[in-house]
Design a protein around this motif. Structure first.
Motif, mmCIF file in Angstrom:
data_model
loop_
_atom_site.group_PDB
_atom_site.id
_atom_site.type_symbol
_atom_site.label_atom_id
_atom_site.label_comp_id
_atom_site.label_asym_id
_atom_site.label_seq_id
_atom_site.Cartn_x
_atom_site.Cartn_y
_atom_site.Cartn_z
ATOM 1 N N MET A 74 0.744 -1.184 -0.090
ATOM 2 C CA MET A 74 -0.196 0.031 -0.297
ATOM 3 C C MET A 74 0.810 1.228 0.034
ATOM 4 N N ALA A 75 2.121 1.227 0.591
ATOM 5 C CA ALA A 75 2.780 2.452 0.736
ATOM 6 C C ALA A 75 3.507 2.845 -0.783
ATOM 7 N N LEU A 76 3.710 1.687 -1.106
ATOM 8 C CA LEU A 76 4.259 1.932 -2.620
ATOM 9 C C LEU A 76 3.414 2.396 -3.804
ATOM 10 N N GLN A 77 2.161 1.758 -3.616
ATOM 11 C CA GLN A 77 0.985 2.409 -4.359
ATOM 12 C C GLN A 77 0.671 3.755 -4.039
ATOM 13 N N LYS A 78 0.678 4.216 -2.807
ATOM 14 C CA LYS A 78 0.608 5.788 -2.339
ATOM 15 C C LYS A 78 1.670 6.441 -3.016
ATOM 16 N N GLN A 79 2.802 6.086 -2.914
ATOM 17 C CA GLN A 79 3.893 6.899 -3.449
ATOM 18 C C GLN A 79 4.151 6.942 -4.840
ATOM 19 N N GLY A 80 3.760 5.678 -5.611
ATOM 20 C CA GLY A 80 3.961 5.580 -6.996
ATOM 21 C C GLY A 80 5.316 5.066 -7.043
ATOM 22 N N TYR A 81 5.586 4.348 -8.481
ATOM 23 C CA TYR A 81 6.760 3.963 -8.691
ATOM 24 C C TYR A 81 7.060 3.696 -10.246
ATOM 25 N N VAL A 82 8.183 3.329 -10.728
ATOM 26 C CA VAL A 82 8.385 3.332 -12.263
ATOM 27 C C VAL A 82 9.111 2.059 -12.345
ATOM 28 N N ILE A 83 8.506 1.378 -13.567
ATOM 29 C CA ILE A 83 9.245 0.051 -13.929
ATOM 30 C C ILE A 83 9.498 0.043 -15.617
ATOM 31 N N HIS A 84 10.671 -0.138 -15.839
ATOM 32 C CA HIS A 84 11.258 -0.406 -17.024
ATOM 33 C C HIS A 84 11.136 -1.766 -17.730
ATOM 34 N N GLN A 85 10.544 -1.512 -19.023
ATOM 35 C CA GLN A 85 10.464 -3.009 -19.597
ATOM 36 C C GLN A 85 11.125 -2.940 -21.260
ATOM 37 N N HIS A 86 11.649 -3.971 -21.740
ATOM 38 C CA HIS A 86 11.904 -3.607 -22.939
ATOM 39 C C HIS A 86 10.849 -4.702 -23.965
ATOM 40 N N SER A 87 10.983 -4.390 -25.194
ATOM 41 C CA SER A 87 10.491 -5.380 -26.238
ATOM 42 C C SER A 87 11.570 -6.478 -26.355
ATOM 43 N N TYR A 88 10.820 -7.571 -26.224
ATOM 44 C CA TYR A 88 11.716 -8.877 -26.642
ATOM 45 C C TYR A 88 11.678 -9.284 -28.065
ATOM 46 N N GLU A 89 10.895 -8.428 -28.794
ATOM 47 C CA GLU A 89 10.966 -8.789 -30.307
ATOM 48 C C GLU A 89 11.914 -7.583 -30.886
ATOM 49 N N CYS A 90 11.864 -6.225 -30.394
ATOM 50 C CA CYS A 90 12.528 -5.113 -31.172
ATOM 51 C C CYS A 90 13.415 -4.652 -29.934
ATOM 52 N N LEU A 91 14.942 -4.888 -30.358
ATOM 53 C CA LEU A 91 15.722 -4.510 -29.055
ATOM 54 C C LEU A 91 15.681 -2.957 -28.923
ATOM 55 N N GLY A 92 15.447 -1.935 -29.890
ATOM 56 C CA GLY A 92 15.259 -0.626 -29.813
ATOM 57 C C GLY A 92 14.110 -0.169 -29.145
ATOM 58 N N ARG A 93 13.001 -0.833 -28.743
ATOM 59 C CA ARG A 93 11.872 -0.230 -28.286
ATOM 60 C C ARG A 93 11.994 -0.587 -26.962
ATOM 61 N N HIS A 94 11.751 0.458 -25.927
ATOM 62 C CA HIS A 94 11.660 0.405 -24.645
ATOM 63 C C HIS A 94 10.536 1.022 -23.775
ATOM 64 N N TYR A 95 9.796 0.377 -23.051
ATOM 65 C CA TYR A 95 8.630 1.034 -22.461
ATOM 66 C C TYR A 95 9.100 1.205 -20.989
ATOM 67 N N VAL A 96 8.532 2.476 -20.538
ATOM 68 C CA VAL A 96 8.674 3.109 -19.323
ATOM 69 C C VAL A 96 7.194 3.096 -18.588
ATOM 70 N N LEU A 97 6.851 2.203 -17.710
ATOM 71 C CA LEU A 97 5.593 2.310 -17.099
ATOM 72 C C LEU A 97 5.737 2.958 -15.536
ATOM 73 N N ILE A 98 4.925 4.182 -15.443
ATOM 74 C CA ILE A 98 5.062 5.082 -14.656
ATOM 75 C C ILE A 98 3.540 5.009 -13.754
ATOM 76 N N PHE A 99 3.693 4.191 -12.826
ATOM 77 C CA PHE A 99 2.292 4.031 -11.817
ATOM 78 C C PHE A 99 2.186 5.184 -10.952
ATOM 79 N N TYR A 100 1.235 5.909 -11.327
ATOM 80 C CA TYR A 100 0.997 7.283 -10.549
ATOM 81 C C TYR A 100 0.872 7.087 -8.936
ATOM 82 N N GLY A 101 1.352 7.720 -8.189
ATOM 83 C CA GLY A 101 1.006 7.632 -6.678
ATOM 84 C C GLY A 101 -0.371 8.022 -6.380
ATOM 85 N N GLN A 102 -1.061 7.464 -5.202
ATOM 86 C CA GLN A 102 -2.367 7.749 -5.003
ATOM 87 C C GLN A 102 -2.388 8.950 -4.111
#
Length: 184
Positions: A74-102
């Motif tokens: 719950m503390a992490l959800q309230k604060q918010g956090y970031v996760i980095h993912q990359h495409s397993y199909e295309c080396l040059g495509r990257h995703y940044v998922l920002i979970f907004y804090g509550q």
């Protein structure tokens, strides 16, 4: 699997819709409406192909990351956090998922982060030391609970990246570090 497929379809639709809203910057003797149609056709095809080419494993990992959010502390959800993912199909495509804090007044709240998605994408593009990098896709994710149901609101920014040499990336990173030291 069915829910994951629906969520990926919605995400893909947002990506294509985002590209279709981009203004045309082509100088031509054709009327602006014709320029727009041609540009959108190429962009639409490009992003449609990017989405279709995404591997099943990449799709699974992105959706799995979204499904993990409600199980976070719950503390992490309230604060918010970031996760980095990359495409397993295309080396040059990257995703940044920002979970907004509550926490609406917090540093990672939607109100503070959403206007800066483009800046975040540029920063990620500069900091990733991958010469093949060509797109950074930033997703601002907000989980909204209403009357016992949970909805996901996704803000999207697609940042094309000019390919840099490894040396250019190192110099850019050093410049940022010097600027940060100068500010401190």
């Amino acid at each position: 699997m069915e829910q994951a497929a629906v969520l990926w379809s919605q995400l893909s639709s947002q990506m294509i819709a985002m590209v279709s809203k981009k203004p045309v910057a082509v100088k031509s003797k054709e009327p602006p409406a014709e320029q727009q149609k041609k540009s959108l056709g190429l962009d639409f095809f490009h992003w449609q192909q990017q989405i279709l080419d995404e591997s099943l494993f990449s799709r699974h990992e992105l959706i799995r990351t979204l499904y993990k959010h409600p199980k976070q502390e719950m503390a992490l959800q309230k604060q918010g956090y970031v996760i980095h993912q990359h495409s397993y199909e295309c080396l040059g495509r990257h995703y940044v998922l920002i979970f907004y804090g509550q926490d609406l007044e917090g540093q990672n709240s939607k109100a503070r982060i959403q206007p800066n998605l483009a800046k975040i994408a540029l920063d990620v593009a500069t900091r990733l030391p991958i010469a093949e990098l060509h797109h950074v896709i930033v997703l601002g994710i907000d989980f909204i609970a209403e009357a016992g149901d949970t909805f996901i609101d996704i803000d999207l920014w697609i940042q094309p990246v000019d390919k840099m040499t490894q040396r250019e990336r190192q110099l850019t990173k050093q410049l940022q570090q010097l600027q940060q030291k100068n500010q401190n």
